[in-house]
Motif scaffolding. Structure first.
Motif, PDB file in Angstrom:
ATOM      1  N   ALA A  78      36.460  29.375  40.310  1.00 38.33           N
ATOM      2  CA  ALA A  78      35.158  29.112  39.691  1.00 38.33           C
ATOM      3  C   ALA A  78      35.316  28.668  38.241  1.00 38.33           C
ATOM      4  O   ALA A  78      34.625  27.749  37.777  1.00 38.33           O
ATOM      5  N   HIS A  79      36.223  29.315  37.516  1.00 35.76           N
ATOM      6  CA  HIS A  79      36.404  29.011  36.094  1.00 35.76           C
ATOM      7  C   HIS A  79      36.861  27.570  35.875  1.00 35.76           C
ATOM      8  O   HIS A  79      36.530  26.953  34.854  1.00 35.76           O
ATOM      9  N   ILE A  80      37.610  27.022  36.825  1.00 36.10           N
ATOM     10  CA  ILE A  80      38.098  25.650  36.685  1.00 36.10           C
ATOM     11  C   ILE A  80      36.941  24.660  36.574  1.00 36.10           C
ATOM     12  O   ILE A  80      37.010  23.692  35.808  1.00 36.10           O
ATOM     13  N   CYS A  81      35.873  24.908  37.311  1.00 45.16           N
ATOM     14  CA  CYS A  81      34.790  23.921  37.418  1.00 45.16           C
ATOM     15  C   CYS A  81      33.562  24.235  36.578  1.00 45.16           C
ATOM     16  O   CYS A  81      32.787  23.327  36.277  1.00 45.16           O
ATOM     17  N   TYR A  82      33.358  25.491  36.237  1.00 45.69           N
ATOM     18  CA  TYR A  82      32.106  25.876  35.587  1.00 45.69           C
ATOM     19  C   TYR A  82      32.409  26.563  34.258  1.00 45.69           C
ATOM     20  O   TYR A  82      33.069  27.606  34.222  1.00 45.69           O
ATOM     21  N   PRO A  83      31.923  25.996  33.154  1.00 51.91           N
ATOM     22  CA  PRO A  83      32.215  26.568  31.837  1.00 51.91           C
ATOM     23  C   PRO A  83      31.359  27.802  31.546  1.00 51.91           C
ATOM     24  O   PRO A  83      30.321  28.024  32.172  1.00 51.91           O
ATOM     25  N   GLY A  84      31.815  28.575  30.580  1.00 52.24           N
ATOM     26  CA  GLY A  84      31.050  29.729  30.131  1.00 52.24           C
ATOM     27  C   GLY A  84      31.215  30.930  31.035  1.00 52.24           C
ATOM     28  O   GLY A  84      31.930  30.895  32.033  1.00 52.24           O
ATOM     29  N   PRO A  85      30.520  32.021  30.707  1.00 53.29           N
ATOM     30  CA  PRO A  85      30.587  33.225  31.541  1.00 53.29           C
ATOM     31  C   PRO A  85      29.934  32.993  32.899  1.00 53.29           C
ATOM     32  O   PRO A  85      28.917  32.300  32.992  1.00 53.29           O
ATOM     33  N   LEU A  86      30.523  33.590  33.938  1.00 49.36           N
ATOM     34  CA  LEU A  86      30.083  33.341  35.302  1.00 49.36           C
ATOM     35  C   LEU A  86      29.832  34.635  36.064  1.00 49.36           C
ATOM     36  O   LEU A  86      30.436  35.672  35.762  1.00 49.36           O
ATOM     37  N   ILE A  87      28.969  34.532  37.056  1.00 52.29           N
ATOM     38  CA  ILE A  87      28.858  35.537  38.108  1.00 52.29           C
ATOM     39  C   ILE A  87      29.191  34.822  39.407  1.00 52.29           C
ATOM     40  O   ILE A  87      28.584  33.799  39.737  1.00 52.29           O
ATOM     41  N   VAL A  88      30.179  35.333  40.133  1.00 53.13           N
ATOM     42  CA  VAL A  88      30.614  34.719  41.386  1.00 53.13           C
ATOM     43  C   VAL A  88      30.213  35.632  42.542  1.00 53.13           C
ATOM     44  O   VAL A  88      30.649  36.782  42.616  1.00 53.13           O
ATOM     45  N   ALA A 109      32.438  41.782  53.287  1.00 52.51           N
ATOM     46  CA  ALA A 109      31.787  42.464  52.167  1.00 52.51           C
ATOM     47  C   ALA A 109      31.201  41.400  51.249  1.00 52.51           C
ATOM     48  O   ALA A 109      31.624  40.241  51.270  1.00 52.51           O
ATOM     49  N   THR A 110      30.227  41.797  50.460  1.00 54.10           N
ATOM     50  CA  THR A 110      29.681  40.910  49.441  1.00 54.10           C
ATOM     51  C   THR A 110      30.224  41.352  48.096  1.00 54.10           C
ATOM     52  O   THR A 110      30.009  42.497  47.687  1.00 54.10           O
ATOM     53  N   THR A 111      30.946  40.468  47.422  1.00 47.60           N
ATOM     54  CA  THR A 111      31.444  40.781  46.091  1.00 47.60           C
ATOM     55  C   THR A 111      30.652  39.983  45.071  1.00 47.60           C
ATOM     56  O   THR A 111      30.365  38.802  45.275  1.00 47.60           O
ATOM     57  N   ILE A 112      30.274  40.643  44.007  1.00 45.72           N
ATOM     58  CA  ILE A 112      29.526  40.013  42.916  1.00 45.72           C
ATOM     59  C   ILE A 112      30.315  40.288  41.647  1.00 45.72           C
ATOM     60  O   ILE A 112      30.290  41.397  41.110  1.00 45.72           O
ATOM     61  N   ASP A 113      31.067  39.297  41.187  1.00 44.68           N
ATOM     62  CA  ASP A 113      32.050  39.507  40.135  1.00 44.68           C
ATOM     63  C   ASP A 113      31.732  38.728  38.872  1.00 44.68           C
ATOM     64  O   ASP A 113      31.107  37.669  38.914  1.00 44.68           O
ATOM     65  N   VAL A 114      32.212  39.272  37.753  1.00 40.92           N
ATOM     66  CA  VAL A 114      31.982  38.683  36.438  1.00 40.92           C
ATOM     67  C   VAL A 114      33.264  38.021  35.944  1.00 40.92           C
ATOM     68  O   VAL A 114      34.340  38.624  35.969  1.00 40.92           O
ATOM     69  N   VAL A 115      33.134  36.771  35.516  1.00 39.99           N
ATOM     70  CA  VAL A 115      34.237  36.023  34.936  1.00 39.99           C
ATOM     71  C   VAL A 115      33.846  35.657  33.510  1.00 39.99           C
ATOM     72  O   VAL A 115      32.799  35.039  33.288  1.00 39.99           O
ATOM     73  N   ALA A 116      34.653  36.060  32.549  1.00 40.92           N
ATOM     74  CA  ALA A 116      34.355  35.784  31.146  1.00 40.92           C
ATOM     75  C   ALA A 116      34.543  34.311  30.833  1.00 40.92           C
ATOM     76  O   ALA A 116      35.133  33.549  31.601  1.00 40.92           O
ATOM     77  N   GLY A 142      38.798  35.290  32.139  1.00 38.90           N
ATOM     78  CA  GLY A 142      39.230  36.639  32.470  1.00 38.90           C
ATOM     79  C   GLY A 142      38.328  37.287  33.509  1.00 38.90           C
ATOM     80  O   GLY A 142      37.107  37.108  33.497  1.00 38.90           O
ATOM     81  N   PHE A 143      38.944  38.065  34.399  1.00 39.19           N
ATOM     82  CA  PHE A 143      38.198  38.810  35.411  1.00 39.19           C
ATOM     83  C   PHE A 143      37.772  40.141  34.814  1.00 39.19           C
ATOM     84  O   PHE A 143      38.606  40.902  34.319  1.00 39.19           O
ATOM     85  N   GLU A 144      36.452  40.435  34.863  1.00 37.83           N
ATOM     86  CA  GLU A 144      35.947  41.608  34.161  1.00 37.83           C
ATOM     87  C   GLU A 144      35.282  42.626  35.082  1.00 37.83           C
ATOM     88  O   GLU A 144      34.533  43.489  34.618  1.00 37.83           O
ATOM     89  N   THR A 147      20.385  40.169  38.143  1.00 38.86           N
ATOM     90  CA  THR A 147      19.490  40.507  37.030  1.00 38.86           C
ATOM     91  C   THR A 147      20.058  41.659  36.212  1.00 38.86           C
ATOM     92  O   THR A 147      20.048  41.628  34.970  1.00 38.86           O
ATOM     93  N   ARG A 148      20.557  42.680  36.876  1.00 39.79           N
ATOM     94  CA  ARG A 148      21.100  43.847  36.180  1.00 39.79           C
ATOM     95  C   ARG A 148      22.391  43.506  35.424  1.00 39.79           C
ATOM     96  O   ARG A 148      22.620  44.004  34.312  1.00 39.79           O
ATOM     97  N   ILE A 149      23.238  42.672  36.025  1.00 45.04           N
ATOM     98  CA  ILE A 149      24.477  42.290  35.341  1.00 45.04           C
ATOM     99  C   ILE A 149      24.164  41.514  34.069  1.00 45.04           C
ATOM    100  O   ILE A 149      24.744  41.758  32.997  1.00 45.04           O
ATOM    101  N   LYS A 150      23.236  40.563  34.152  1.00 48.15           N
ATOM    102  CA  LYS A 150      22.878  39.781  32.965  1.00 48.15           C
ATOM    103  C   LYS A 150      22.276  40.670  31.880  1.00 48.15           C
ATOM    104  O   LYS A 150      22.559  40.496  30.684  1.00 48.15           O
ATOM    105  N   ALA A 151      21.440  41.622  32.291  1.00 49.61           N
ATOM    106  CA  ALA A 151      20.823  42.521  31.318  1.00 49.61           C
ATOM    107  C   ALA A 151      21.877  43.412  30.667  1.00 49.61           C
ATOM    108  O   ALA A 151      21.833  43.673  29.451  1.00 49.61           O
ATOM    109  N   GLU A 152      22.820  43.875  31.445  1.00 50.80           N
ATOM    110  CA  GLU A 152      23.863  44.752  30.915  1.00 50.80           C
ATOM    111  C   GLU A 152      24.769  44.010  29.940  1.00 50.80           C
ATOM    112  O   GLU A 152      25.174  44.553  28.911  1.00 50.80           O
ATOM    113  N   ARG A 153      25.070  42.764  30.245  1.00 52.92           N
ATOM    114  CA  ARG A 153      25.983  41.994  29.395  1.00 52.92           C
ATOM    115  C   ARG A 153      25.258  41.247  28.282  1.00 52.92           C
ATOM    116  O   ARG A 153      25.888  40.755  27.345  1.00 52.92           O
ATOM    117  N   GLN A 154      23.949  41.105  28.423  1.00 47.60           N
ATOM    118  CA  GLN A 154      23.120  40.471  27.401  1.00 47.60           C
ATOM    119  C   GLN A 154      23.618  39.063  27.062  1.00 47.60           C
ATOM    120  O   GLN A 154      23.809  38.705  25.894  1.00 47.60           O
TER     121      GLN A 154
END
Length: 258
Positions: free
Chosen positions: A117-127, A133-140, A144-146, A205-212
């Protein structure tokens, strides 16, 4: 040519890259006890269909969340390709920070998705990866995997309803016409489909709110094709996130940049 193998709990993907393009992709049900010889017979027939032979594949990278299968996939590469495979989590330099308390416990698929995902999309990401299973992950923003969240996949929800409730049938997974069902089947389909959408929307929504911070949301995985256009919180549906990540990891670890 590179053979890339991405093995999930339910399905496995085998893909061939010629140095410029992906020229073939195949999927099969994941069978943990399938031997290297069985893989080779199956794969030889498929590569022949695109005018190739196993001997033309001279590199291999494996991402698997099924530990008991890795032995046989390694032997497939050694015996029939004549190369030592790169295996995510064993002999591969991830080349990204993994900012969690126990990096060794992070599934190979989640790391590969972060890179792809980081290769194609700039900035912080949610994948969001929708599979068994459903994984919902944060990429800085630096790749970096966070960390993230893991929830049951939508197919597990369907099976759980059918298995645990005696009077509930097994239903097809589809987008219902209405939220309020007027019979048992439509009510189940609504609960599963729109309940899953609510899960994804709520977690994002919760991830974005937590990371602001504003974050780009990328969805991948087979089920994502069904629901990505049913919500506006997903910005991109990209079925090639994982395979792109595998290719990038191969290039970083082989020193080859075709």
């Amino acid at each position: 040519m590179l053979l890339a193998i991405e093995q999930g709990n339910t399905n496995s993907m085998f893909a061939v890259h010629d140095g410029t393009n992906w020229i073939a992709q195949w999927r099969s049900a994941t069978e943990p006890n399938r031997t290297a010889d069985e893989y080779a017979v199956w794969l030889a027939q498929l590569v022949a269909m695109v005018g190739l032979e196993l001997g033309e594949l001279d590199a291999c990278i494996v991402s698997s969340v099924v530990p008991q299968s890795v032995f046989n996939l390694r032997n497939l590469s050694r015996r029939y390709l004549g190369v030592e495979p790169l295996i995510i989590g064993e002999n591969v330099d991830l080349a990204i920070p993994v900012r969690v308390s126990k990096p060794s416990e992070v599934g190979a698929d989640r790391i590969v998705n972060a890179i792809g995902a980081h290769i194609c999309y700039p900035g912080p990401l949610i994948v969001v990866d929708s599979g068994t299973a459903t994984t919902i992950d944060v990429v800085a923003a630096d790749g970096g995997f966070e960390g993230g969240a893991i929830a049951p996949g939508i197919h597990l929800s369907v099976e759980a309803l059918h298995s645990a409730a005696a009077k509930l049938p097994r239903v097809a997974l589809k987008k219902p016409d209405r939220v309020v069902g007027n019979d048992t089947v439509s009510a189940m389909q609504s609960g599963v489909f729109w309940g899953y959408i609510a899960l994804v929307e709520g977690m994002i929504t919760r991830i974005k709110a937590e990371r602001q911070e504003d974050m780009t949301v990328v969805a991948t995985g087979g089920i994502a094709a069904l629901f990505h256009d049913a919500t506006d919180v997903i910005h991109h549906f990209d079925p090639d996130v994982t395979i792109r990540g595998l290719l990038e990891l191969y290039r970083r670890n082989s020193g080859s940049r075709p």
